[in-house]
Each structure stands twice: as structure tokens, then as C-alpha cells.
Write a protein that holds these residues in place. Structure first.
Motif, PDB file in Angstrom:
ATOM      1  N   LEU A 233       0.793  -1.223   0.000  1.00 58.94           N
ATOM      2  CA  LEU A 233       0.000   0.000   0.000  1.00 58.94           C
ATOM      3  C   LEU A 233       0.834   1.287   0.000  1.00 58.94           C
ATOM      4  O   LEU A 233       0.577   2.189  -0.801  1.00 58.94           O
ATOM      5  CB  LEU A 233      -0.971  -0.020   1.181  1.00 58.94           C
ATOM      6  CG  LEU A 233      -2.234   0.831   1.057  1.00 58.94           C
ATOM      7  CD1 LEU A 233      -2.983   0.504  -0.225  1.00 58.94           C
ATOM      8  CD2 LEU A 233      -3.135   0.631   2.263  1.00 58.94           C
ATOM      9  N   PRO A 234       1.859   1.415   0.861  1.00 53.16           N
ATOM     10  CA  PRO A 234       2.621   2.673   0.835  1.00 53.16           C
ATOM     11  C   PRO A 234       3.385   2.897  -0.469  1.00 53.16           C
ATOM     12  O   PRO A 234       3.662   4.039  -0.837  1.00 53.16           O
ATOM     13  CB  PRO A 234       3.576   2.538   2.024  1.00 53.16           C
ATOM     14  CG  PRO A 234       3.668   1.091   2.300  1.00 53.16           C
ATOM     15  CD  PRO A 234       2.340   0.512   1.929  1.00 53.16           C
ATOM     16  N   PHE A 235       3.707   1.815  -1.180  1.00 53.66           N
ATOM     17  CA  PHE A 235       4.448   1.970  -2.433  1.00 53.66           C
ATOM     18  C   PHE A 235       3.521   2.309  -3.593  1.00 53.66           C
ATOM     19  O   PHE A 235       3.836   3.189  -4.409  1.00 53.66           O
ATOM     20  CB  PHE A 235       5.246   0.701  -2.736  1.00 53.66           C
ATOM     21  CG  PHE A 235       6.360   0.456  -1.760  1.00 53.66           C
ATOM     22  CD1 PHE A 235       7.515   1.215  -1.807  1.00 53.66           C
ATOM     23  CD2 PHE A 235       6.249  -0.516  -0.777  1.00 53.66           C
ATOM     24  CE1 PHE A 235       8.547   1.014  -0.898  1.00 53.66           C
ATOM     25  CE2 PHE A 235       7.268  -0.728   0.137  1.00 53.66           C
ATOM     26  CZ  PHE A 235       8.419   0.036   0.079  1.00 53.66           C
ATOM     27  N   VAL A 236       2.369   1.629  -3.691  1.00 53.98           N
ATOM     28  CA  VAL A 236       1.470   1.936  -4.800  1.00 53.98           C
ATOM     29  C   VAL A 236       0.798   3.293  -4.598  1.00 53.98           C
ATOM     30  O   VAL A 236       0.333   3.914  -5.560  1.00 53.98           O
ATOM     31  CB  VAL A 236       0.407   0.831  -5.001  1.00 53.98           C
ATOM     32  CG1 VAL A 236       1.042  -0.487  -5.332  1.00 53.98           C
ATOM     33  CG2 VAL A 236      -0.499   0.697  -3.791  1.00 53.98           C
ATOM     34  N   GLN A 237       0.757   3.781  -3.344  1.00 56.25           N
ATOM     35  CA  GLN A 237       0.163   5.088  -3.064  1.00 56.25           C
ATOM     36  C   GLN A 237       1.226   6.146  -2.766  1.00 56.25           C
ATOM     37  O   GLN A 237       0.928   7.177  -2.147  1.00 56.25           O
ATOM     38  CB  GLN A 237      -0.777   4.980  -1.858  1.00 56.25           C
ATOM     39  CG  GLN A 237      -2.054   4.206  -2.145  1.00 56.25           C
ATOM     40  CD  GLN A 237      -2.962   4.943  -3.106  1.00 56.25           C
ATOM     41  OE1 GLN A 237      -3.037   4.610  -4.279  1.00 56.25           O
ATOM     42  NE2 GLN A 237      -3.642   5.969  -2.631  1.00 56.25           N
ATOM     43  N   SER A 238       2.445   5.902  -3.193  1.00 56.02           N
ATOM     44  CA  SER A 238       3.553   6.779  -2.799  1.00 56.02           C
ATOM     45  C   SER A 238       3.338   8.225  -3.232  1.00 56.02           C
ATOM     46  O   SER A 238       3.732   9.161  -2.523  1.00 56.02           O
ATOM     47  CB  SER A 238       4.871   6.245  -3.375  1.00 56.02           C
ATOM     48  OG  SER A 238       4.803   6.187  -4.791  1.00 56.02           O
ATOM     49  N   LYS A 246       3.905   7.049   5.855  1.00 55.75           N
ATOM     50  CA  LYS A 246       3.268   5.878   5.238  1.00 55.75           C
ATOM     51  C   LYS A 246       4.155   4.645   5.289  1.00 55.75           C
ATOM     52  O   LYS A 246       3.666   3.509   5.318  1.00 55.75           O
ATOM     53  CB  LYS A 246       2.885   6.181   3.789  1.00 55.75           C
ATOM     54  CG  LYS A 246       4.045   6.579   2.894  1.00 55.75           C
ATOM     55  CD  LYS A 246       3.557   6.897   1.495  1.00 55.75           C
ATOM     56  CE  LYS A 246       4.670   7.432   0.610  1.00 55.75           C
ATOM     57  NZ  LYS A 246       5.004   8.829   0.946  1.00 55.75           N
ATOM     58  N   TYR A 247       5.485   4.852   5.327  1.00 56.64           N
ATOM     59  CA  TYR A 247       6.398   3.705   5.311  1.00 56.64           C
ATOM     60  C   TYR A 247       6.459   2.981   6.662  1.00 56.64           C
ATOM     61  O   TYR A 247       7.114   1.937   6.775  1.00 56.64           O
ATOM     62  CB  TYR A 247       7.790   4.143   4.859  1.00 56.64           C
ATOM     63  CG  TYR A 247       7.797   4.566   3.412  1.00 56.64           C
ATOM     64  CD1 TYR A 247       7.561   3.645   2.392  1.00 56.64           C
ATOM     65  CD2 TYR A 247       8.000   5.898   3.054  1.00 56.64           C
ATOM     66  CE1 TYR A 247       7.540   4.036   1.059  1.00 56.64           C
ATOM     67  CE2 TYR A 247       7.975   6.296   1.722  1.00 56.64           C
ATOM     68  CZ  TYR A 247       7.749   5.357   0.735  1.00 56.64           C
ATOM     69  OH  TYR A 247       7.715   5.736  -0.589  1.00 56.64           O
ATOM     70  N   LEU A 248       5.779   3.521   7.666  1.00 50.32           N
ATOM     71  CA  LEU A 248       5.622   2.773   8.918  1.00 50.32           C
ATOM     72  C   LEU A 248       4.829   1.495   8.686  1.00 50.32           C
ATOM     73  O   LEU A 248       4.950   0.527   9.451  1.00 50.32           O
ATOM     74  CB  LEU A 248       4.932   3.643   9.974  1.00 50.32           C
ATOM     75  CG  LEU A 248       5.731   4.843  10.500  1.00 50.32           C
ATOM     76  CD1 LEU A 248       4.863   5.695  11.410  1.00 50.32           C
ATOM     77  CD2 LEU A 248       6.979   4.361  11.242  1.00 50.32           C
ATOM     78  N   LEU A 249       4.015   1.490   7.624  1.00 55.10           N
ATOM     79  CA  LEU A 249       3.271   0.273   7.283  1.00 55.10           C
ATOM     80  C   LEU A 249       4.203  -0.874   6.909  1.00 55.10           C
ATOM     81  O   LEU A 249       3.826  -2.048   7.041  1.00 55.10           O
ATOM     82  CB  LEU A 249       2.313   0.560   6.119  1.00 55.10           C
ATOM     83  CG  LEU A 249       1.016   1.302   6.471  1.00 55.10           C
ATOM     84  CD1 LEU A 249       0.251   1.669   5.207  1.00 55.10           C
ATOM     85  CD2 LEU A 249       0.150   0.447   7.389  1.00 55.10           C
ATOM     86  N   VAL A 250       5.417  -0.558   6.456  1.00 60.98           N
ATOM     87  CA  VAL A 250       6.387  -1.621   6.157  1.00 60.98           C
ATOM     88  C   VAL A 250       6.763  -2.369   7.439  1.00 60.98           C
ATOM     89  O   VAL A 250       6.923  -3.599   7.440  1.00 60.98           O
ATOM     90  CB  VAL A 250       7.637  -1.028   5.474  1.00 60.98           C
ATOM     91  CG1 VAL A 250       8.697  -2.102   5.263  1.00 60.98           C
ATOM     92  CG2 VAL A 250       7.256  -0.389   4.144  1.00 60.98           C
TER      93      VAL A 250
END
Length: 483
Positions: A233-238, A246-250
Motif C-alpha cells: 500500500l505505501p508503495f502503490v500510493q507513494s 506511510k512507510y511505517l506500514l512496512v
């Protein structure tokens, strides 16, 4: 003859190469081409969709990323379902659903309708895709398997590379206002014919039988699905989600993945059937091949992303002209993939090493060419280096798939293929986000040509990391052989 002996005899009969295996492979490859093409073909249709449906930017992003998310989310469960319930039946259900979803996409009257239809289409594509590699494992042996995977590699390379060209042709032929609808409608006759032929030609799965929901590891499906969603999600919605939070989702994805691994080990110890056989990752050829293709797809798919932006936005090429510029990559990949499928049994992983090195050289040549021939003539200068990169790509994808799955038992072929393709989808999302962020940051400062250079350098870095994984596998293999 006892019931067990009868079952073993039936299994041996079903696992023998069938007389229709090459025709069945043709059905698989056409369906695979259709599902993979829809990852890339929609990119050039976005301006037409925007004008036709008055679609906001956020919904346009979900037309592309929603398909990729749903596709990546369902690959592993779909592979496991095919192993357990039957690959032919799951393939046919996925193909029927994909065809219906394509019709719904083409008929969409609002952007929400289109986004929901794309999500269903992505999930249906995920049902189809892992069955293809599993059916190749089931139908072919030895050198024939390498040839079959070579053809599949051709389909993967072509479907990714010619999407912009086919999309441009369809939109130019049908008109800018409603041309985007034919990007989806073109799937209808193909899907119907494939569905009919699949019923006649595809083999049954020897171990398939009706299964209860509990046998499909629903807890594992939920855990892995949540982990993949949090990771992608954070990459496709970057571009839509500013800031680094957003990269906390990683980190959330890593935690969920750890819980998933613990759960799968618990399932294996209790005698239940886990979603993913973690023992596969003890096999060097499988885990190194999976890592290699994840890294390679991060560099491979991002090439088309930045090239399309550079050609259409920077040089003001039409969608058709941009597609034609990228066609040499597709042609080189198509020819080399067939050759690679025949040579992989002879040369093994060193063939992949050679392919990766060739891709890196071709991309470096593309970065050099845009500065030697500035302006609209840059498209001509890109033809030769992109052809070279395409030839290298053809020697990577199909040989790597053959080698990675070579030691996987056929009964686990679906889940193993799904895991491998999930890595490809994760790599694609990460690569496009990384290359895109560098590209857009550079455009504002130094212009399109320099931004394209910097984007390609990031792609080359991913290809170089994949090359390091391939070299590590070669070195480890030679040490094992000496021992």
C-alpha cells in the motif's frame, strides 16, 4: 488392487506427459498474457479515462494500483487453492470472473464503478496466474519443461512491454473519448474462447479433492493478506500519500509476516496443511531465485514507467509513438526467452547471470543515448539499447523460473508459483515507487532527460542487486559440487 494402489496408479497416469500438453500450454499462455497485459496496458489509457468519465486523479491512481494490489494479494491463496481443489477448475473460475470483470470495466459509467471492477479483475487474474506455472510443472518434464517456461517467459516479457503499444493502437482506432473501453472489451472474445478450450484441454490435478475451508488455512490467508497489503500500500500510493509516515506500514508488514511464519510452523507441527510450505525456503535454488526475481522486477517494470513518462510528457510523443519506441525491448525479450528456455538445462544459473549483465549494459546505453541525441530524436537513439536490454531480459525471467521451481514437488507447485509471483508484484511496486520518486524529484531541477537518466540508474541498481544474488547462487552451487 487395493484403493491405495489404484490411487497411486491413477496419479502416475495423470502425471505422465499428455498428448495435448502443448495445446493446453497455448491456452494457459493466452490467458496469462491477457491477465498480465492488464497490468501495463491501462497506463496509456488514463488520459482517455479521465476525459471519458471526468475521473479525479486519486481514482485514476486506483484504476492502476487497485488491480496490482488485488493481484498481489490473492496470488498465494489462489495457488494453494489450485493445489488442493484442482488447478483446472480454479483456472476456469478465475478466467470466467476475469472476463466478466473486463466487461464491467468497459461498461463503467462512473469512476467508482471502474475502480471496483478493476479490483475484481485483479483478484480474478490472481486466480489464473499461479495455475499456469503449476500446470507447466505438472504437464512437462526435463528439457520440455524448460521450453514451456521459456514460452511463459516470452509472454511475461511481451505482455509488460507491449501494453503501451496495444493500448495506443486501440485508443487511436476507437477514438480518445471511448477508446479506453476497448482496452477492456478486447478481453471478452479471448476469454470466452480460452474458457471453452480450457475445459477440453487442461488436465485435472491428481491430488485434487473437495476441501473444507479449515484445510485451506484461513488464519494463514488472513495474516499473509494483511502483511502483503501493508507492504504494498505505501508503495502503490507513494505519490498520493505525501510524507514518510506511510512507510511505517512496512514495519507493520514485517510484524505480520513474523506472526504468519510462526503460525505456519505451528500448522506444520500439528500436522495441518499450511498455506505456504516454509521448507521450500530451505532449498537454495528456490529462495535465491525468488529473491533474484523480486529485485529484477523492481528494476524491470520501472523501466517502462519512467520511459513512458519521459517519452509522452517530456518529448510529447503520442501513446502510439511511445509504445513503438518500447517495442524493441518486447521483441528482444520474446526472441531471447524462447532461446533461454532451450538453453537453461545446459547452462543453468550462469545463463541468468549473463542475461542480467546484458540488461544492465542495455539500460546504461539508454541513459547515455538520451544525452547524445537530445530532443524528439531521442526515441530513435533508445531503440538499440532497449533491444539489447530486452534480449537480456528474455534470458532472465523464464530461465530463472525454470531453475527456481526445478526442485519444488509438483503437489506444491501452485503455492510455490504464487509465492514467486507475489515477489514479482512486490518488486514491481517497490521499484516503481523508488524510481518514480527519484525521477519526479529530478524533473523539477534538471529537466526530463536528466530525470530519465537518474531513474534508469536506480533501475540499474536493482538489476545489479539481482545480479549479485545470481552470482551468489552460482558460487554456492560450485562449492556444493566440489564438496
Amino acid at each position: 488392487m487395493t484403493r491405495q494402489e489404484s490411487a497411486q496408479a491413477l496419479r502416475r497416469q495423470q502425471e505422465e506427459p499428455g498428448p495435448n500438453r502443448w495445446k493446453a500450454l497455448g491456452v494457459c499462455l493466452v490467458a496469462g498474457f491477457m491477465t498480465l497485459l492488464d497490468v501495463s496496458i491501462v497506463n496509456v489509457a488514463l488520459p482517455s479515462i479521465r476525459s471519458g468519465l471526468n475521473t479525479p486523479e486519486s481514482d485514476l491512481q486506483w484504476v492502476v494500483s487497485g488491480y496490482a494490489l488485488a493481484f498481489g494479494l490473492f496470488l498465494i491463496p489462489a495457488g494453494r487453492l489450485g493445489d488442493a481443489r484442482g488447478r483446472r477448475s480454479v483456472f476456469m473460475v478465475g478466467l470466467a470472473l476475469f472476463t466478466l470483470a473486463s466487461a464491467s470495466c468497459g461498461a463503467a459509467q462512473t469512476s467508482l464503478w471502474l475502480v471496483v471492477s478493476r479490483l475484481v479483475q485483479g483478484a480474478a487474474g490472481a486466480l489464473v496466474s499461479p495455475q499456469i506455472s503449476a500446470l507447466i510443472q505438472q504437464m512437462f518434464r526435463g528439457a520440455e519443461r524448460g521450453r514451456a517456461f521459456g514460452m511463459f517467459g516470452t509472454v511475461v516479457g511481451i505482455s509488460t512491454a507491449v501494453g503501451p503499444l496495444l493500448g495506443g493502437l486501440l485508443i487511436q482506432g476507437a477514438g480518445a473519448e471511448d477508446g479506453w473501453r476497448w482496452v477492456f472489451y478486447v478481453n471478452l472474445p479471448i476469454g470466452i474462447v480460452c474458457l471453452f478450450l480450457a475445459r477440453r484441454l487442461l488436465p485435472d490435478t491428481p491430488d485434487a479433492k473437495p476441501v473444507r475451508l479449515g484445510r485451506l488455512d484461513p488464519v494463514g490467508v488472513v495474516l499473509l493478506g494483511a502483511a502483503v497489503l501493508a507492504l504494498l500500500l505505501p508503495f502503490v500510493q507513494s505519490r498520493q500519500w505525501p510524507g514518510d509516515e506511510k512507510y511505517l506500514l512496512v514495519l507493520v508488514a514485517a510484524a505480520l509476516l513474523a506472526v504468519f511464519v510462526g503460525w505456519e510452523r505451528r500448522c506444520a507441527r500439528s500436522g495441518a496443511e499450511p498455506l505456504v510450505d516454509l521448507g521450500l525456503f530451505h532449498v537454495r535454488s528456490y529462495w535465491l531465485g525468488s529473491l533474484l526475481i523480486l529485485l529484477y522486477f523492481a528494476g524491470f517494470t520501472s523501466i517502462f514507467f519512467v520511459s513512458t513518462l519521459y517519452l509522452q510528457n517530456g518529448l510529447h510523443y503520442t501513446a502510439l509513438q511511445a509504445g513503438l519506441t518500447l517495442t524493441p525491448f518486447a521483441l528482444g525479450s520474446a526472441v531471447a526467452a524462447g532461446i533461454g528456455g532451450r538453453l537453461v538445462d545446459r547452462f543453468g544459473r550462469p545463463l541468468v547471470v549473463f542475461g542480467l549483465a546484458t540488461v544492465a549494459i542495455g539500460l546504461a546505453g539508454a541513459a547515455f543515448a538520451v544525452h547524445q541525441v537530445p530532443g524528439r530524436g531521442a526515441g530513435w537513439a533508445l531503440l538499440a539499447p532497449l533491444l539489447l536490454a530486452g534480449i537480456g531480459s528474455g534470458l532472465v525471467i523464464s530461465p530463472n523460473q525454470t531453475l527456481t521451481l526445478s526442485e519444488v514437488p509438483v503437489r506444491h507447485a501452485g503455492s510455490a508459483g504464487g509465492t514467486l509471483q507475489t515477489g514479482q508484484r512486490v518488486g514491481s511496486a517497490v521499484g516503481i515507487a523508488a524510481v518514480g520518486s527519484v525521477f519526479f524529484a529530478q524533473v523539477a531541477q534538471d529537466g526530463w532527460a536528466t530525470a530519465y537518466d537518474h531513474g534508469l540508474l536506480v533501475s540499474i541498481a536493482f538489476v545489479g542487486a539481482a545480479l549479485a544474488a545470481a552470482v551468489a547462487d552460482v558460487v554456492a552451487g560450485r562449492r556444493a559440487a566440489r564438496r
